[in-house]
Design an enzyme around this catalytic site. Sequence first.
Site, mmCIF file in Angstrom:
data_model
loop_
_atom_site.group_PDB
_atom_site.id
_atom_site.type_symbol
_atom_site.label_atom_id
_atom_site.label_comp_id
_atom_site.label_asym_id
_atom_site.label_seq_id
_atom_site.Cartn_x
_atom_site.Cartn_y
_atom_site.Cartn_z
ATOM 1 C CG ASP A 60 -1.890 1.087 1.322
ATOM 2 O OD1 ASP A 60 -1.652 2.156 0.737
ATOM 3 O OD2 ASP A 60 -2.928 0.887 1.979
ATOM 4 C CG ASN A 88 -0.621 1.825 -12.581
ATOM 5 O OD1 ASN A 88 -0.972 2.400 -13.597
ATOM 6 N ND2 ASN A 88 -1.499 1.188 -11.800
ATOM 7 C CE1 TYR A 169 -4.407 11.317 -10.783
ATOM 8 C CE2 TYR A 169 -5.236 12.818 -12.469
ATOM 9 C CZ TYR A 169 -4.585 11.648 -12.122
ATOM 10 O OH TYR A 169 -4.129 10.811 -13.106
ATOM 11 C CE LYS A 173 -0.886 10.462 -10.840
ATOM 12 N NZ LYS A 173 -0.154 9.207 -10.936
ATOM 13 C CB VAL A 202 -6.608 4.945 -20.262
ATOM 14 C CG1 VAL A 202 -6.743 3.449 -20.512
ATOM 15 C CG2 VAL A 202 -5.284 5.468 -20.809
ATOM 16 C CB THR A 204 -9.262 2.523 -16.037
ATOM 17 O OG1 THR A 204 -9.354 3.852 -15.499
ATOM 18 C CG2 THR A 204 -8.029 2.410 -16.889
#
Length: 270
Positions: A60, A88, A169, A173, A202, A204
């Site tokens: 984790d 990832n 987020y 990043k 993408v 997901t």
Amino acid sequence: MPSYTVFGASRGIGLEFVRQFAEDKDNQVFAVVRNPNNTPLLAEAMKTFKHNNVRIVKGDLDDLTSIKAAAAEIGDATGGSLDYLINNGAYIYSEGGALISLPDYSSEKVLEDDLFNTFRTNVVGVVNTINTFLPLLRKSAIKKVITLSTGLADTDVIIRSRVTINPAYAVSKAAVNMVVAQFAGRLQEEDFTFIALAPRLVNTTTKPPTPEELAAFQDTVQKFLKHSPQWDGVPLTPEQSVTYMRQVIDKVGPKDSGAFLSQFGNKQWL
Ligand SMILES: NC(=O)c1ccc[n+]([C@@H]2O[C@H](COP(=O)([O-])OP(=O)(O)OC[C@H]3O[C@@H](n4cnc5c(N)ncnc54)[C@H](OP(=O)(O)O)[C@@H]3O)[C@@H](O)[C@H]2O)c1
């Protein structure tokens, strides 16, 4: 026997990395997940793998003890080295902040929590993971560390497209891109290759979007299309994205270390 460790391998892009790496029987693949006993998509995929070369490991990003235990287990299995570390796993979506911009949070507390939570996993977690795995990576002749980033971490994209949702987020990043540059600078003389790699947009998702999520997504696509008219507006499948990214991973070397690249190996995010 090339060895690969993928953090955040339970689903989405991480699971697809595992699936593709597993196709070569010579590869040794470590799929790191938070809950090895509850990872249905990975468990299902494991049944389809042709070779017995994937091992599920607990890890984790928010728990340094578990990262250290994962590195010890992987080091035991490989004889003390690791060729590729794929960072990832990420904190991507918060209930309070995913669909809004920095001035629009419901409270200062919700905003602060979003900033701290994303930073904790996406920045502190990645720094801890890289530091923990350095001794194993140092024993490799390959030494590639790939950290998943996003085109949303490119300040020019935000200014020109005005896509300002999920800000915590994006901020985290952008910070992890600096983490990648910091490691690259520090370890330049040791032939490491540290790359921040964006996978493009993408699909997901594991469940249908709410009406609010769908509206935010459509608005984002329209803004991106204005900013990047060459884009077809269609998210990639994980399979397509990972296929592109693997070409970049194969091509990059120490001279590229510290770079922030797209799935095309350049700055074309879409
Ligand atoms: N999809 C896109 O369009 C897109 C675009 C740009 C960048 N990216 C980047 O690509 C990477 C993968 O994205 P995705 O779309 O595949 O995401 P996803 O489907 O939401 O999967 C996220 C993965 O990260 C894991 N994770 C979350 N918190 C973690 C923690 N504290 N420790 C370890 N693992 C943790 C999740 O595990 P659990 O199952 O346990 O929650 C899951 O395996 C992320 O770094 C993301 O920022 C994706």
